[in-house]
Design an enzyme around this catalytic site. Sequence first.
Site, PDB file in Angstrom:
ATOM      1  N   GLU A 119      62.081  67.358  40.277  1.00 46.65           N
ATOM      2  CA  GLU A 119      63.093  68.234  40.892  1.00 46.65           C
ATOM      3  C   GLU A 119      63.010  68.305  42.415  1.00 46.65           C
ATOM      4  OE1 GLU A 119      62.551  71.939  38.777  1.00 46.65           O
ATOM      5  OE2 GLU A 119      62.888  71.002  36.835  1.00 46.65           O
ATOM      6  N   ASN A 160      61.792  62.853  37.863  1.00 44.19           N
ATOM      7  CA  ASN A 160      62.370  63.638  36.775  1.00 44.19           C
ATOM      8  C   ASN A 160      63.203  64.785  37.350  1.00 44.19           C
ATOM      9  OD1 ASN A 160      62.356  64.273  33.864  1.00 44.19           O
ATOM     10  ND2 ASN A 160      61.180  66.096  34.422  1.00 44.19           N
ATOM     11  N   HIS A 196      68.792  69.790  30.033  1.00 47.28           N
ATOM     12  CA  HIS A 196      68.863  71.175  29.547  1.00 47.28           C
ATOM     13  C   HIS A 196      70.352  71.519  29.475  1.00 47.28           C
ATOM     14  CE1 HIS A 196      64.590  71.848  29.708  1.00 47.28           C
ATOM     15  NE2 HIS A 196      64.549  71.355  30.935  1.00 47.28           N
ATOM     16  N   GLU A 226      63.693  66.338  28.569  1.00 49.07           N
ATOM     17  CA  GLU A 226      63.517  67.780  28.282  1.00 49.07           C
ATOM     18  C   GLU A 226      64.718  68.350  27.533  1.00 49.07           C
ATOM     19  OE1 GLU A 226      62.362  70.053  31.737  1.00 49.07           O
ATOM     20  OE2 GLU A 226      61.120  68.449  32.552  1.00 49.07           O
ATOM     21  N   ASP A 228      67.349  70.215  25.494  1.00 49.96           N
ATOM     22  CA  ASP A 228      67.664  71.332  24.602  1.00 49.96           C
ATOM     23  C   ASP A 228      69.145  71.647  24.778  1.00 49.96           C
ATOM     24  OD1 ASP A 228      67.335  72.700  27.108  1.00 49.96           O
ATOM     25  OD2 ASP A 228      65.421  73.550  26.477  1.00 49.96           O
TER      26      ASP A 228
END
Length: 307
Positions: A119, A160, A196, A226, A228
């Site tokens: 990030e 990432n 996400h 990651e 979801d």
Amino acid sequence: MIHLGAAVAVKPLRADARYRNTLARAFTMVTAENVMKFGPVHPAPARYDFRGADAIVRFATARRMAVRGHTLVWHSQQPVWLTGGRFSRRALAAVLRAHIRTVAGRYRGRIAAWDVVNEAVADDGTPRRTLWSAGLGPGYLEQAFAWANEADPVARLFYNDYGIEALGRKSDAVYRLAERLLARGAPLHGVGFQAHLGLDDLPRWRDVEANLRRFAALGLLVQVTELDVRIPGKAGRRALARQADAYRRLLEICLTIPTCTAFVTWGFTDRHSWVPNFFKGYGAALPFDASYRPKPAMRAVQRLLGR
Ligand code: G3I
């Protein structure tokens, strides 16, 4: 071969056999959700705490599961000695170098992929101002990759980030960053797309496919790191079916790209998920429900993978 992975929290890994069994049965890769981050793993200048990280690596190795390391350079979950310290540029570089050496070096040869930098780009596509960028100057990214490569020459090294799944300002900025790092010879091997996602705000899948493809065309691995898909309000049948569809679409895209080598969810059971704490009114984002029963999303994934 594509890995199906999940982020792992240490508490339930230690305490709950259903957690361990579901994880080992359904997945072939794990990521440490928190315990390899700077704060937890390096709580004092001369003290490292590897208990949690070791537990995860041990669990995975014993079951021949691959491990993603997460993460060496990030602006969050940093210890107070670091955020409150006053370091010259030289001293801060020495701190980061020693940290990377020690953490990546400890697991040398046992980590398939490291999120070396997490990030580092702000939501508007400009470089994020962090302790690292402010203290070390813009060259810190390249340095971090070089140090990680020294510490573990086998691990594939990733940048990432979140919000870079589709086309847009931020993914353009990360694309240019990747190009720049490669042009300068940095050992960047892949880009992690966190994913996400919100059921009420899904990306355009056509754009996601085009985006992942352009990164792959740079010669990079692309991984979903990651995933979801949070559901607003009550997770009824229709919502779960639409969630399954989102999981399926993203995995389908991944499967059409030969260098998409991992598809990792951020947790795997709704019993343990960061989502409800962070997004009020949302939940049920993961492929297993809170009782470890596979949801439609999990069945869709397994069907596609033929597992
Ligand atoms: O371990 C302490 C515990 O001792 C204490 O009692 C408790 C009280 O708040 O806090 C616990 O630490 C929390 C930790 O999760 C472990 O549960 C932290 O407060 C909390 O901030 C931390 O949140 C994590 C978050 O990163 C930190 O920014 C989430 O679990 C984790 O899922 C999340 O993961 C990030 C990825 O690393 C990067 N991408 C985004 C993703 C979601 O935010």
